[in-house]
Each structure stands twice: as C-alpha cells, then as structure tokens.
Design a protein around this motif. Sequence first.
Motif, mmCIF file in Angstrom:
data_model
loop_
_atom_site.group_PDB
_atom_site.id
_atom_site.type_symbol
_atom_site.label_atom_id
_atom_site.label_comp_id
_atom_site.label_asym_id
_atom_site.label_seq_id
_atom_site.Cartn_x
_atom_site.Cartn_y
_atom_site.Cartn_z
ATOM 1 N N LYS A 143 6.730 -4.717 -9.145
ATOM 2 C CA LYS A 143 5.472 -4.190 -9.649
ATOM 3 C C LYS A 143 5.377 -2.698 -9.395
ATOM 4 C CE LYS A 143 2.734 -8.413 -9.135
ATOM 5 N NZ LYS A 143 1.502 -9.015 -8.550
ATOM 6 N N ASP A 144 4.452 -2.102 -10.103
ATOM 7 C CA ASP A 144 4.188 -0.674 -10.070
ATOM 8 C C ASP A 144 2.955 -0.424 -9.184
ATOM 9 O OD1 ASP A 144 2.606 1.529 -12.320
ATOM 10 O OD2 ASP A 144 4.385 2.043 -11.157
ATOM 11 N N VAL A 182 8.390 -7.318 -4.141
ATOM 12 C CA VAL A 182 7.677 -7.889 -2.997
ATOM 13 C C VAL A 182 8.139 -9.317 -2.732
ATOM 14 C CG1 VAL A 182 5.671 -6.436 -3.418
ATOM 15 C CG2 VAL A 182 5.765 -8.716 -4.414
ATOM 16 N N VAL A 183 7.834 -9.806 -1.550
ATOM 17 C CA VAL A 183 8.171 -11.174 -1.177
ATOM 18 C C VAL A 183 7.440 -12.143 -2.106
ATOM 19 C CG1 VAL A 183 8.029 -12.897 0.639
ATOM 20 C CG2 VAL A 183 8.537 -10.522 1.211
ATOM 21 N N ARG A 236 12.239 -4.490 -1.559
ATOM 22 C CA ARG A 236 13.003 -3.295 -1.898
ATOM 23 C C ARG A 236 12.118 -2.352 -2.699
ATOM 24 N NH1 ARG A 236 18.727 -2.971 -5.356
ATOM 25 N NH2 ARG A 236 18.914 -0.700 -5.290
ATOM 26 N N VAL A 237 12.297 -1.061 -2.478
ATOM 27 C CA VAL A 237 11.614 -0.045 -3.273
ATOM 28 C C VAL A 237 12.615 0.591 -4.225
ATOM 29 C CG1 VAL A 237 10.261 2.074 -3.241
ATOM 30 C CG2 VAL A 237 9.982 0.404 -1.387
ATOM 31 N N PHE A 238 12.296 0.598 -5.480
ATOM 32 C CA PHE A 238 13.171 1.188 -6.488
ATOM 33 C C PHE A 238 12.761 2.643 -6.699
ATOM 34 C CE2 PHE A 238 15.630 -2.504 -7.519
ATOM 35 C CZ PHE A 238 14.814 -3.556 -7.143
ATOM 36 N N MET A 270 0.848 -1.194 0.000
ATOM 37 C CA MET A 270 0.000 0.000 0.000
ATOM 38 C C MET A 270 0.876 1.235 0.000
ATOM 39 S SD MET A 270 -3.078 -0.788 2.673
ATOM 40 C CE MET A 270 -3.677 0.888 2.465
ATOM 41 N N LEU A 271 0.450 2.228 -0.764
ATOM 42 C CA LEU A 271 1.070 3.542 -0.734
ATOM 43 C C LEU A 271 0.023 4.510 -0.198
ATOM 44 C CD1 LEU A 271 2.922 3.756 -4.180
ATOM 45 C CD2 LEU A 271 3.787 2.924 -1.998
ATOM 46 N N VAL A 272 0.359 5.217 0.862
ATOM 47 C CA VAL A 272 -0.594 6.124 1.491
ATOM 48 C C VAL A 272 -0.013 7.527 1.509
ATOM 49 C CG1 VAL A 272 -1.901 6.664 3.566
ATOM 50 C CG2 VAL A 272 -1.531 4.274 2.918
#
Length: 120
Positions: free
Chosen positions: A107-108, A101-102, A30-32, A3-5
Amino acid sequence: QVMLVESGGGLVQPGGSLRVSCAASGTIIRVFAMRWYRQTPGSQRELVATVSSIGTTTYADSVKGRFTISRDNAKNTVDLQMNDLRPEDTAVYYCNADVAVVHGAIKDYWGQGTQVTVSS
C-alpha cells in the motif's frame, strides 16, 4: 498499521540548507520506493525526489543538483538534504512510501507533512 512521521522542517534563509527526515513504523514487511513530495496552497502536490529500495534516485528538474534523497533500509527512514534553498522551495513537504505490511498487500502511505519556509 503503518505510520510515516516527518521531522526537520523550519525556517531558513535563501541559500541555506535544511534536512527533513521521515521514519516509517508499524507492521512492516518491506518498504519499497520512498518519495518526497511538496505542496503549496492552491497547487497540486509535486513529486520532488524518489529513492528505490536499491538506492536508485530521481529528482524533479527544479531541485537537481541542490537536493539529495537518501534512505536507511535497516531503520526504514528516508531523508531529504536540501541545499541552496530558494524562496520557491517554500512548501509543506510530505513523505510517501510503498509498504508491504503483515497480512496485507503493498500500500501507499503518507506522512502528515512538515513545513519548510525559505525567507529572509
């Protein structure tokens, strides 16, 4: 999974400043790249700013010198500091990130958006 909040939108007068923030949570490896987009009614979503995982930044010409994107890799957050705001900056601002993700591929992901209104 992820989730992005966003937070921090609101109403500000022309020439004022506002900071919007976005936090990513979930089963993140990890976040790219992390990005901020904006969209007004009837228009396509516009890329405003990007920050890579190593901190390289790029900006749309319309916001160069006024907006600053930054991130905290330990917290998986990205901020957009907006200064010298103009009425044409009024839009819904969306956070976007490329996330590994695990047990999954990269993904975007998108946040739900936060309204920024610049008006006197």
